[in-house]
Design a protein around this motif. Structure first.
Motif, mmCIF file in Angstrom:
data_model
loop_
_atom_site.group_PDB
_atom_site.id
_atom_site.type_symbol
_atom_site.label_atom_id
_atom_site.label_comp_id
_atom_site.label_asym_id
_atom_site.label_seq_id
_atom_site.Cartn_x
_atom_site.Cartn_y
_atom_site.Cartn_z
ATOM 1 N N ASP A 1 14.937 -26.334 28.842
ATOM 2 C CA ASP A 1 15.854 -27.372 28.366
ATOM 3 C C ASP A 1 17.281 -27.013 28.786
ATOM 4 N N VAL A 2 17.987 -27.977 29.322
ATOM 5 C CA VAL A 2 19.374 -27.746 29.752
ATOM 6 C C VAL A 2 20.296 -28.121 28.593
ATOM 7 N N THR A 3 21.124 -27.149 28.161
ATOM 8 C CA THR A 3 22.070 -27.403 27.065
ATOM 9 C C THR A 3 23.479 -27.566 27.627
ATOM 10 N N ALA A 4 24.268 -28.360 26.915
ATOM 11 C CA ALA A 4 25.621 -28.682 27.403
ATOM 12 C C ALA A 4 26.633 -27.598 27.099
ATOM 13 N N GLY A 5 26.395 -26.820 26.063
ATOM 14 C CA GLY A 5 27.449 -25.926 25.580
ATOM 15 C C GLY A 5 28.534 -26.743 24.901
ATOM 16 N N GLY B 1 20.148 -23.232 31.052
ATOM 17 C CA GLY B 1 19.103 -23.945 31.767
ATOM 18 C C GLY B 1 18.424 -23.007 32.743
ATOM 19 N N SER B 2 17.569 -23.534 33.581
ATOM 20 C CA SER B 2 16.839 -22.736 34.556
ATOM 21 C C SER B 2 17.595 -22.703 35.883
ATOM 22 N N GLY B 3 17.348 -21.650 36.643
ATOM 23 C CA GLY B 3 17.854 -21.585 38.006
ATOM 24 C C GLY B 3 19.362 -21.474 38.065
ATOM 25 N N THR B 4 19.938 -22.228 38.999
ATOM 26 C CA THR B 4 21.381 -22.185 39.228
ATOM 27 C C THR B 4 22.085 -23.148 38.279
ATOM 28 N N ILE B 5 23.079 -22.605 37.552
ATOM 29 C CA ILE B 5 23.803 -23.399 36.564
ATOM 30 C C ILE B 5 25.200 -23.711 37.100
ATOM 31 N N THR B 6 25.553 -24.975 37.180
ATOM 32 C CA THR B 6 26.922 -25.421 37.433
ATOM 33 C C THR B 6 27.225 -26.528 36.423
ATOM 34 N N TYR B 7 28.418 -27.144 36.589
ATOM 35 C CA TYR B 7 28.842 -28.138 35.609
ATOM 36 C C TYR B 7 29.403 -29.370 36.306
ATOM 37 N N GLU B 8 29.378 -30.461 35.587
ATOM 38 C CA GLU B 8 30.044 -31.676 36.019
ATOM 39 C C GLU B 8 31.017 -32.102 34.919
ATOM 40 N N TRP B 9 32.181 -32.638 35.368
ATOM 41 C CA TRP B 9 33.225 -33.052 34.420
ATOM 42 C C TRP B 9 33.559 -34.526 34.627
ATOM 43 N N LEU C 1 49.796 -34.653 33.105
ATOM 44 C CA LEU C 1 49.231 -35.911 32.609
ATOM 45 C C LEU C 1 50.327 -36.853 32.140
ATOM 46 N N THR C 2 50.124 -38.146 32.416
ATOM 47 C CA THR C 2 51.049 -39.164 31.938
ATOM 48 C C THR C 2 50.378 -40.149 30.983
ATOM 49 N N ALA C 3 49.100 -39.915 30.677
ATOM 50 C CA ALA C 3 48.377 -40.768 29.725
ATOM 51 C C ALA C 3 47.397 -39.902 28.940
ATOM 52 N N THR C 4 47.176 -40.275 27.685
ATOM 53 C CA THR C 4 46.188 -39.574 26.865
ATOM 54 C C THR C 4 44.833 -39.622 27.562
ATOM 55 N N THR C 5 44.175 -38.456 27.653
ATOM 56 C CA THR C 5 42.945 -38.351 28.436
ATOM 57 C C THR C 5 41.900 -37.548 27.672
ATOM 58 N N SER C 6 40.644 -38.072 27.679
ATOM 59 C CA SER C 6 39.507 -37.375 27.078
ATOM 60 C C SER C 6 38.656 -36.770 28.188
ATOM 61 N N TYR C 7 38.113 -35.581 27.917
ATOM 62 C CA TYR C 7 37.288 -34.873 28.897
ATOM 63 C C TYR C 7 35.922 -34.571 28.295
ATOM 64 N N GLN C 8 34.866 -34.662 29.140
ATOM 65 C CA GLN C 8 33.520 -34.247 28.730
ATOM 66 C C GLN C 8 32.865 -33.509 29.894
ATOM 67 N N ARG C 9 31.922 -32.662 29.523
ATOM 68 C CA ARG C 9 31.249 -31.805 30.513
ATOM 69 C C ARG C 9 29.744 -31.843 30.278
ATOM 70 N N ARG C 10 28.988 -31.718 31.365
ATOM 71 C CA ARG C 10 27.548 -31.510 31.200
ATOM 72 C C ARG C 10 27.109 -30.395 32.144
ATOM 73 N N THR C 11 25.982 -29.773 31.763
ATOM 74 C CA THR C 11 25.435 -28.664 32.537
ATOM 75 C C THR C 11 24.452 -29.199 33.569
ATOM 76 N N CYS D 1 18.320 -30.808 36.976
ATOM 77 C CA CYS D 1 18.267 -31.313 35.599
ATOM 78 C C CYS D 1 19.661 -31.264 34.989
ATOM 79 N N TYR D 2 19.929 -32.146 34.027
ATOM 80 C CA TYR D 2 21.242 -32.235 33.392
ATOM 81 C C TYR D 2 21.105 -32.153 31.875
ATOM 82 N N SER D 3 22.106 -31.565 31.287
ATOM 83 C CA SER D 3 22.205 -31.605 29.825
ATOM 84 C C SER D 3 22.839 -32.929 29.422
ATOM 85 N N PRO D 4 22.847 -33.236 28.120
ATOM 86 C CA PRO D 4 23.692 -34.350 27.669
ATOM 87 C C PRO D 4 25.172 -33.980 27.894
#
Length: 378
Positions: free
Chosen positions: A53-57, A83-91, A115-125, A134-137
């Motif tokens: 299972d791939v977890t997001a952290g 997760g399994s194998g090679t772990i990287t992230y997407e933002w 930054l010039t505007a309020t910005t939200s960030y999310q990441r997945r594994t 495979c991707y985490s939530p």
């Protein structure tokens, strides 16, 4: 846990549901004929390998920042993904128009630019193993709140003033600063040695004291919102030009003169005045009734006419520069002392006498002469 028969699976194919563990599948053929059921051997097994299972952290460092600044510390990883194998992230980032992928951001942390505007960030594994990606939530989003841009406004009332005088009207606010939260101001002055902050000057206007050097003033807006202090740029500077100190110089030729005569050599300049721009002079006289301006007297020297009264003279320097007229103090006065009018008096005893005789009684004084000091006659 060993092979288990899958009930109701009787077709040549089989569609498993979602799997959470690596699973082997095998099939055999069932033949029913003449009331007899026969079976083939089991096929070679087929394995469906299930990656872990791939977890997001988790990510962190939500903060409030000033407009057009970089979030302090960036977006941190408070818990790594697994997760399994090679772990990287997407933002992804969302500054109000929906989430958009951030190209090239593959690490557990991400460092946004200014930054010039309020910005939200999310990441997945992202987990790559066995040729399968495979991707985490997505993680719970972290928001960087950007305060509104703080503007400086404008200041005015540049002017030319005399040495050691107060700028008329002070430094005015020709346009107020803007920004979120509580607004105050900071002021700086530069009189030739670089800008220095003026302590306790927090209003939109500033009233300098008397100045002895040309001074530039600048102001910036201070905004306090969400526990964050933000500043505007400095305004364009306003200059108060201080003309050079105007000196009076010195005058001389105090003297004593006879009644209704002209002072010899006039009132001389023993030291010229100084200042900025065009230099002229003003003169005053006092013959007992207080000082009075002498119209048309603008040179360094002054030539009085014939005087009948003791008279004191003083001079000041007039400096005109940058449209501003400045004056020196008055010089120490020079006094022309006028002696009292000298009268002849009268004589008498006109007579007729014989040759070679003395006039009887001589030539008499019928009225004494008058004047100052010691009186004798000729």
């Amino acid at each position: 846990g060993g092979y288990v028969t899958i009930g109701s699976a009787t077709l040549a194919t089989y569609a498993p549901g979602a799997l959470t563990a690596t699973t082997n599948y095998q099939r055999r053929t069932k033949s029913v004929s003449g009331g007899i059921t026969c079976y083939s051997p089991w096929t070679t097994a087929v394995t469906v390998t299930v990656n872990a299972d791939v977890t997001a952290g988790t990510i962190g460092n939500a903060q409030t920042i000033c407009y057009n600044t970089v979030p302090g510390g960036g977006i941190t990883s408070t818990g790594v993904g697994t997760g399994s194998g090679t772990i990287t992230y997407e933002w992804q980032a969302n500054n109000g128009s929906g989430y958009v992928a951030i190209g090239g951001a593959t690490l557990a942390t991400y460092a946004p630019g200014a930054l010039t505007a309020t910005t939200s960030y999310q990441r997945r594994t992202k987990s790559v193993s066995g040729g399968t990606t495979c991707y985490s939530p997505w993680t719970t989003a972290v928001t960087v709140t950007v305060n509104a841009d703080v503007t400086a406004g404008t200041i005015g009332n540049g002017q030319v003033i005399c040495y050691n005088t107060i700028p008329a009207g002070g430094i005015t606010s020709t346009g107020v600063g803007t920004g979120p939260g509580v607004l105050t101001y900071e002021w700086q002055a530069d009189n030739g040695g670089g800008y220095v902050t003026i302590g306790s000057a927090t209003l939109a206007t500033y009233a300098p004291g008397a100045l002895t050097a040309t001074t530039n003033y600048q102001r910036r807006t201070k905004s306090v919102s969400g526990g964050i202090t933000c500043y505007s740029p400095w305004t364009t500077a306003v200059t108060v030009t201080v003309n050079a100190n105007v000196t009076a110089g010195t005058i001389g030729n105090g003297q004593v003169i006879c009644y209704n005569t002209i002072p010899a050599g006039g009132i001389t300049s023993t030291g010229v005045g100084s200042g900025s721009g065009t230099i002229t002079y003003e003169w005053q006289y006092d013959n007992g009734g207080g000082y009075t301006a002498i119209g048309g007297a603008f040179l360094a020297t002054y030539a009085p006419g014939a005087l009948t009264t003791t008279t004191s003279y003083q001079r000041r320097t007039k400096s005109v520069s940058g449209g501003t007229t400045c004056y020196s103090p008055w010089t120490t006065a020079v006094t022309v002392t006028v002696n009292a009018d000298v009268t002849a008096g009268s004589i008498g005893n006109a007579q007729t006498i014989c040759y070679n005789t003395a006039p009887a009684g001589g030539i008499t004084s019928t009225g004494v002469g008058t004047g100052s000091g010691t009186i004798t006659y000729e």
